[in-house]
Design a protein around this motif. Structure first.
Motif, mmCIF file in Angstrom:
data_model
loop_
_atom_site.group_PDB
_atom_site.id
_atom_site.type_symbol
_atom_site.label_atom_id
_atom_site.label_comp_id
_atom_site.label_asym_id
_atom_site.label_seq_id
_atom_site.Cartn_x
_atom_site.Cartn_y
_atom_site.Cartn_z
ATOM 1 N N LEU A 184 0.669 -0.508 0.102
ATOM 2 C CA LEU A 184 0.043 -0.005 0.151
ATOM 3 C C LEU A 184 0.978 1.077 -0.196
ATOM 4 C CD1 LEU A 184 -2.975 -1.119 2.099
ATOM 5 C CD2 LEU A 184 -2.496 -1.105 0.428
ATOM 6 N N ARG A 185 1.932 1.280 0.874
ATOM 7 C CA ARG A 185 2.802 2.133 0.803
ATOM 8 C C ARG A 185 2.991 2.762 -0.696
ATOM 9 N NH1 ARG A 185 7.399 2.874 3.396
ATOM 10 N NH2 ARG A 185 8.104 1.399 3.131
ATOM 11 N N ARG A 186 4.167 1.739 -1.516
ATOM 12 C CA ARG A 186 3.920 1.977 -2.264
ATOM 13 C C ARG A 186 2.949 2.472 -3.727
ATOM 14 N NH1 ARG A 186 6.403 -3.254 -1.878
ATOM 15 N NH2 ARG A 186 4.856 -4.231 -2.319
ATOM 16 N N ALA A 187 1.960 1.980 -3.168
ATOM 17 C CA ALA A 187 1.187 2.196 -4.300
ATOM 18 C C ALA A 187 0.628 3.526 -4.463
ATOM 19 C CB ALA A 187 -0.288 1.562 -3.819
ATOM 20 N N ALA A 188 0.950 4.128 -2.425
ATOM 21 C CA ALA A 188 0.656 5.747 -2.556
ATOM 22 C C ALA A 188 0.907 6.877 -2.768
ATOM 23 C CB ALA A 188 0.370 5.485 -0.851
ATOM 24 N N ALA A 189 2.693 6.035 -3.440
ATOM 25 C CA ALA A 189 3.668 7.098 -3.599
ATOM 26 C C ALA A 189 3.149 7.894 -4.568
ATOM 27 C CB ALA A 189 5.734 6.531 -3.552
ATOM 28 N N GLY A 190 3.722 8.923 -3.776
ATOM 29 C CA GLY A 190 2.884 10.798 -5.003
ATOM 30 C C GLY A 190 2.276 11.148 -5.542
ATOM 31 N N GLY A 191 1.302 10.223 -4.415
ATOM 32 C CA GLY A 191 -0.355 10.321 -4.864
ATOM 33 C C GLY A 191 -0.832 11.738 -4.376
ATOM 34 N N PRO A 192 -2.295 11.608 -4.047
ATOM 35 C CA PRO A 192 -2.361 12.985 -3.306
ATOM 36 C C PRO A 192 -2.695 12.293 -1.429
ATOM 37 C CG PRO A 192 -3.958 12.127 -4.315
ATOM 38 C CD PRO A 192 -3.152 11.720 -4.758
ATOM 39 N N ALA A 193 -2.865 11.503 -1.521
ATOM 40 C CA ALA A 193 -3.229 10.477 -0.081
ATOM 41 C C ALA A 193 -1.909 9.717 -0.316
ATOM 42 C CB ALA A 193 -4.162 9.388 -0.352
ATOM 43 N N ASP A 194 -0.358 9.962 -0.398
ATOM 44 C CA ASP A 194 0.483 9.676 -0.088
ATOM 45 C C ASP A 194 1.241 9.621 1.557
ATOM 46 O OD1 ASP A 194 3.377 8.879 -0.206
ATOM 47 O OD2 ASP A 194 4.105 10.494 -1.876
ATOM 48 N N PHE A 210 0.012 10.992 11.215
ATOM 49 C CA PHE A 210 -1.481 11.896 10.797
ATOM 50 C C PHE A 210 -0.577 11.260 8.568
ATOM 51 C CE2 PHE A 210 -2.452 13.832 14.353
ATOM 52 C CZ PHE A 210 -3.322 13.434 15.100
ATOM 53 N N TRP A 211 -1.509 11.512 7.755
ATOM 54 C CA TRP A 211 -0.979 10.996 6.564
ATOM 55 C C TRP A 211 -2.265 12.255 5.952
ATOM 56 C CZ3 TRP A 211 -5.248 10.253 3.467
ATOM 57 C CH2 TRP A 211 -6.178 9.240 3.909
ATOM 58 N N PRO A 212 -1.429 12.944 4.905
ATOM 59 C CA PRO A 212 -1.028 12.514 3.811
ATOM 60 C C PRO A 212 1.215 12.064 4.988
ATOM 61 C CG PRO A 212 -1.753 14.460 2.461
ATOM 62 C CD PRO A 212 -2.197 14.479 4.137
ATOM 63 N N SER A 213 1.767 11.614 4.675
ATOM 64 C CA SER A 213 3.625 11.741 5.112
ATOM 65 C C SER A 213 4.099 11.382 3.812
ATOM 66 C CB SER A 213 3.149 11.066 6.369
ATOM 67 O OG SER A 213 4.606 11.108 6.892
ATOM 68 N N PRO A 214 4.536 11.619 2.867
ATOM 69 C CA PRO A 214 5.514 11.146 1.676
ATOM 70 C C PRO A 214 6.902 11.419 2.309
ATOM 71 C CG PRO A 214 4.951 13.794 1.138
ATOM 72 C CD PRO A 214 4.001 13.515 2.345
ATOM 73 N N THR A 379 -4.029 13.803 21.222
ATOM 74 C CA THR A 379 -3.243 14.110 20.611
ATOM 75 C C THR A 379 -4.094 13.171 18.328
ATOM 76 O OG1 THR A 379 -1.780 12.192 20.705
ATOM 77 C CG2 THR A 379 -1.172 13.966 21.319
ATOM 78 N N ALA A 380 -4.739 12.424 19.140
ATOM 79 C CA ALA A 380 -5.370 11.570 18.121
ATOM 80 C C ALA A 380 -5.590 12.327 17.190
ATOM 81 C CB ALA A 380 -6.393 10.871 19.149
ATOM 82 N N VAL A 381 -6.136 13.587 17.393
ATOM 83 C CA VAL A 381 -6.461 14.066 15.602
ATOM 84 C C VAL A 381 -5.597 15.504 16.095
ATOM 85 C CG1 VAL A 381 -9.238 14.827 16.457
ATOM 86 C CG2 VAL A 381 -7.843 15.717 18.103
ATOM 87 N N PRO A 382 -5.421 15.949 14.392
ATOM 88 C CA PRO A 382 -4.772 16.947 14.033
ATOM 89 C C PRO A 382 -4.766 18.092 14.722
ATOM 90 C CG PRO A 382 -5.787 15.962 11.982
ATOM 91 C CD PRO A 382 -5.992 15.266 13.478
ATOM 92 N N PRO A 383 -4.035 19.086 14.940
ATOM 93 C CA PRO A 383 -4.226 20.379 15.097
ATOM 94 C C PRO A 383 -4.983 21.406 14.540
ATOM 95 C CG PRO A 383 -2.223 19.805 14.540
ATOM 96 C CD PRO A 383 -2.706 18.622 14.299
#
Length: 426
Positions: A184-194, A210-214, A379-383
């Motif tokens: 899944l990480r390889r498939a997500a690389a470079g995409g909007p949900a990287d 948290f993602w996205p996280s290229p 911290t389970a949610v983003p700021p």
């Protein structure tokens, strides 16, 4: 259609059944003691292998007389109070009401609403009741909002609206979660949900990512590339990391750029999908030609973006202790004690900027309305994001805040992202 199975054996007796909540259908035993009280016992079943969540373990509490209706209740005037009635009056009101509606607006004007927690037998009978007794095509269930997009995708790709196309027991015989995640990480690389930069080690070290996280360097993807080389040596289980298509011998995918149906994978058509087997699509997909479709989906931003007046995102969902509207779980003392009301989850940095401490009453406001609950600092949610569950009504009803935009294909409402602001009450 099978009957409930009563089993008596060494150290084990009761009725074999399933948890009445979500559609995972975890198995359980129901046992009744000499006082008439029913309790839940573990059952070795493929879905859950004896385990249950907190809702499952306490499910039998709903069978206690003080938590259930013991007589029909009717409203004798529009908007009036619910009053006790005998069965003859109640059933006559139902029958006459159904007939009146269908005479005026057609048979499909009366709908039947089921639930994902029904056993297969009950779901079958409910469908028969709708189509044979009421003769209506209008039947749905409480999983529509969470499953409509998956169903729409299944119909477009495979030609069939169904859940898992294989038994859950197959998951235990699959590759390790880490190996699946590498794909899944390889498939997500470079995409909007990287999320190519996320690894199991990093999740453990940072307590969540948290993602996205290229990937910030080549390390994460190099590890994935090694996994890709390993996977390539096992032709019977390899997967194309770009499309997720099976690349094992006999099912090499290719693109057919026909205008009418889009790219298709070339699986031979030999029999009906999954006929006589718990594993669907072994020989063919459910489209008329037996092939699956690759459907391009283009990202569309949320209908409502944060702005100066409403600078935060709100997302909604479940918590472990409750289910859907809470009509059942809020009547179970143990679950009500564990989560007696909703909380707004707030990141510590955001809470500090607003002068909010844990337990403070806060208000979440959108263009459509407002809702209130106590603050939970985590911290389970983003700021820039708030989370609030949807199990409560009244002033705590989070659906008063969310928007009415719909997915163009599945028609699922956009519950997961709304622009809001946060206020401290008092």
């Amino acid at each position: 259609m099978s009957e409930p199975v009563a089993v008596t054996g060494p150290g084990q007796q009761g009725t074999a059944t399933h948890c009445p909540y979500c559609a995972l259908q975890c198995g359980m035993w129901l046992r009744t003691d000499d006082t008439g009280r029913t309790t839940v016992a573990p059952r070795d079943f493929p879905t859950n292998q004896g385990g249950l969540c907190r809702k499952g373990w306490t499910a039998a509490e709903l069978l206690r007389p003080e938590r259930r209706l013991t007589t029909p209740l009717v409203r004798r005037t529009p908007g009036g109070p619910l009053e006790e009635a005998d069965w003859d009056e109640a059933l006559e009101r139902v029958v006459s009401g159904v007939r009146r509606i269908q005479d005026r607006a057609g048979r499909d004007a009366v709908a039947v609403f089921g639930g994902g927690g029904l056993t297969n037998e009950k779901a079958y009978l409910l469908g028969k009741f709708a189509r044979v007794t009421l003769r209506t095509a209008s039947i749905d269930y409480n999983g529509r909002f969470c499953m409509s997009s998956a169903a729409a995708a299944g119909l477009r790709a495979f030609g069939l609206d169904r859940g898992l196309p294989f038994p859950l027991a197959d998951v235990g015989r699959a590759d390790t979660p880490e190996e699946v995640f590498e794909e899944l990480r390889r498939a997500a690389a470079g995409g909007p949900a990287d999320y190519s930069g996320i690894t199991y080690d990093r999740i453990d070290a940072e307590g969540g990512v948290f993602w996205p996280s290229p990937a910030t360097d080549g390390t994460a993807l190099r590890a994935g590339a090694e996994g890709e080389d390993r996977a390539g040596t096992e032709a019977d289980t390899s997967r194309d990391s770009r499309t997720g298509a099976d690349t094992s011998p006999g099912s090499q995918p290719h693109s057919d750029t026909s205008r009418d149906s889009g790219p298709r994978s070339s699986t031979p058509q030999r029999s009906a999908p999954g006929a006589g087997t718990p594993r669907m699509f072994l020989d063919a997909f459910a489209h008329p030609d037996g092939r699956a479709r690759f459907v391009a989906v283009h990202h569309t931003p949320p209908a409502e973006e944060p702005d100066e007046r409403y600078p935060l995102n709100l997302t909604t969902g479940r918590i472990m202790q409750h289910y859907q509207s809470g009509a059942q779980t809020r009547r179970v003392p143990e679950l009500a004690a564990a989560a007696g009301g909703p909380q707004v989850e707030i990141h510590p940095d955001l809470a500090a900027r607003h002068g909010i401490a844990a337990g403070d009453r806060v208000r979440v406001v959108s263009r459509r309305g407002a809702t209130e609950a106590d603050a939970r600092i985590t911290t389970a949610v983003p700021p820039d994001t708030l989370f609030m569950p949807f199990h409560w009504g009244g002033a705590q009803r989070v659906n008063s805040v969310v928007g009415d935009a719909l997915d163009p294909v599945s028609r699922m409402p956009e519950f997961k992202v709304s622009a809001v602001r946060l206020e401290r009450v008092g």
